[in-house]
Enzyme design. Structure first.
Site, PDB file in Angstrom:
ATOM      1  N   HIS A   9       0.832  -1.206   0.000  1.00 45.39           N
ATOM      2  CA  HIS A   9       0.000   0.000   0.000  1.00 45.39           C
ATOM      3  C   HIS A   9       0.869   1.260   0.000  1.00 45.39           C
ATOM      4  O   HIS A   9       1.637   1.470   0.935  1.00 45.39           O
ATOM      5  CB  HIS A   9      -0.897  -0.056   1.247  1.00 45.39           C
ATOM      6  N   ARG A  10       0.774   2.029  -1.073  1.00 47.44           N
ATOM      7  CA  ARG A  10       1.650   3.194  -1.305  1.00 47.44           C
ATOM      8  C   ARG A  10       3.117   2.758  -1.281  1.00 47.44           C
ATOM      9  O   ARG A  10       3.996   3.495  -0.831  1.00 47.44           O
ATOM     10  CB  ARG A  10       1.414   4.311  -0.284  1.00 47.44           C
ATOM     11  N   GLU A  36       0.278  -0.526  -4.688  1.00 39.70           N
ATOM     12  CA  GLU A  36      -0.873   0.376  -4.826  1.00 39.70           C
ATOM     13  C   GLU A  36      -0.353   1.787  -4.675  1.00 39.70           C
ATOM     14  O   GLU A  36       0.508   2.050  -3.835  1.00 39.70           O
ATOM     15  CB  GLU A  36      -1.899   0.046  -3.732  1.00 39.70           C
ATOM     16  N   ASP A  38      -1.289   6.321  -5.706  1.00 37.79           N
ATOM     17  CA  ASP A  38      -2.321   7.328  -5.993  1.00 37.79           C
ATOM     18  C   ASP A  38      -1.827   8.323  -7.034  1.00 37.79           C
ATOM     19  O   ASP A  38      -0.672   8.734  -7.008  1.00 37.79           O
ATOM     20  CB  ASP A  38      -2.643   8.094  -4.709  1.00 37.79           C
ATOM     21  N   HIS A  51      -0.155  10.827  -2.343  1.00 39.98           N
ATOM     22  CA  HIS A  51      -1.456  10.457  -1.778  1.00 39.98           C
ATOM     23  C   HIS A  51      -2.387  11.655  -1.589  1.00 39.98           C
ATOM     24  O   HIS A  51      -3.534  11.642  -2.026  1.00 39.98           O
ATOM     25  CB  HIS A  51      -1.307   9.733  -0.439  1.00 39.98           C
ATOM     26  N   GLU A 111      -4.786   4.209  -7.958  1.00 40.90           N
ATOM     27  CA  GLU A 111      -5.981   4.900  -7.455  1.00 40.90           C
ATOM     28  C   GLU A 111      -6.079   6.280  -8.086  1.00 40.90           C
ATOM     29  O   GLU A 111      -5.167   7.100  -7.971  1.00 40.90           O
ATOM     30  CB  GLU A 111      -5.959   5.025  -5.932  1.00 40.90           C
ATOM     31  N   LYS A 113      -7.292   9.790  -7.952  1.00 45.36           N
ATOM     32  CA  LYS A 113      -7.675  10.606  -6.788  1.00 45.36           C
ATOM     33  C   LYS A 113      -8.634  11.743  -7.161  1.00 45.36           C
ATOM     34  O   LYS A 113      -8.316  12.915  -7.030  1.00 45.36           O
ATOM     35  CB  LYS A 113      -6.427  11.170  -6.119  1.00 45.36           C
ATOM     36  N   ASP A 231       0.772  -1.976   4.611  1.00 42.40           N
ATOM     37  CA  ASP A 231       1.879  -1.006   4.665  1.00 42.40           C
ATOM     38  C   ASP A 231       3.211  -1.704   4.934  1.00 42.40           C
ATOM     39  O   ASP A 231       4.270  -1.104   4.796  1.00 42.40           O
ATOM     40  CB  ASP A 231       1.646   0.011   5.797  1.00 42.40           C
TER      41      ASP A 231
END
Length: 247
Positions: A9-10, A36, A38, A51, A111, A113, A231
């Site tokens: 995640h990120r 993943e 953004d 993000h 993602e 945004k 994470d």
């Protein structure tokens, strides 16, 4: 046993500055199957990986991403607020991540945004870059703004799309039935066994976010989700392997 994938995640956000090349490289190194991240737009229309809508929390610049040119954004330090060890780590752009991704097999959950700001034409720009780099089979496009996903569906029906949720509306089942997308990405606390069963029945791939401790990772593994977003991908891989070895 079902193959459950680990998505960072990120990037490996727990150990490296989020949404940076350092975090993505770490994810690849430790064996995550996906990352993943953004995407926003700069003032000159470049696809920026960060993000927040603003720069203040994670970088040395301030203000909205959309108000800065790509050249200006390239001067930001996106690492030192996480740790001095990452001083000088830059904000990446989507083309840079795709350039790097040519050398690995990671899946990429992008993602879009658009849930707080409307970025005019962002969906088409992302699609164009995916086509340019021939990443069609390696990307999943998700958003909390389901209108963005609807746009992608019209512009690029072949690309995999997913619906993001934080908390579930009462009519979530109706939404899933109506939208007929591939991925269902709820927050982990909303994914009850009943919700999980319903989404599976409707043919969705289930990729909850974000599980960082052993109890949550095992809980999601027991539900038989398709992907666990975390994470701490290195830690999550170890926990998942240990659980799978005894089940």
């Amino acid at each position: 046993m079902q193959n459950i994938l680990i998505f960072a995640h990120r990037g490996s956000k727990g150990t490296h500055p989020e949404n940076t090349m350092a975090a993505f490289q770490e994810s690849a190194k430790i064996g995550a199957e996906g990352i993943e991240f953004d995407v926003h737009l700069s003032s000159d229309g470049e696809l920026v990986i960060i993000h927040d809508e603003t720069l203040d929390r994670t970088t040395t610049l301030t203000g909205y991403v959309k108000d800065h040119s790509s050249q200006k954004l390239k001067t930001a330090d996106a690492g030192s607020k996480f740790s001095k060890e990452f001083l000088g780590e830059r904000i990446p752009f989507l083309n840079e991540v795709f350039d790097w991704a040519k050398g690995n097999t990671l899946l990429m959950n992008i993602e879009i945004k658009t849930d707080k700001l409307a970025y005019e034409g962002i969906e088409q720009k992302i699609i164009d870059l995916i086509r340019q780099y021939q990443m069609e089979n390696r990307v999943i496009l998700s958003s909390f703004n389901h209108q963005s996903i609807e746009k992608v569906k019209i512009l690029a029906p072949d690309l995999e799309r997913a619906l993001l949720f934080e908390g579930l509306p009462e009519n979530f089942e109706e939404i899933l039935r109506d939208k007929k997308e591939a991925g269902f990405h709820p927050d982990k606390n909303s994914l009850t066994p009943e919700v999980n069963e319903k989404a599976k029945e409707l043919g969705y791939k289930i990729r909850p976010w974000v599980a960082n401790d052993e109890a949550d990772i095992v809980k999601l593994a027991k539900l038989g989700v398709d992907v666990i977003m975390t994470d701490f991908p290195e830690k999550a891989i170890k926990i998942l392997k240990a659980w799978q070895a005894t089940n």
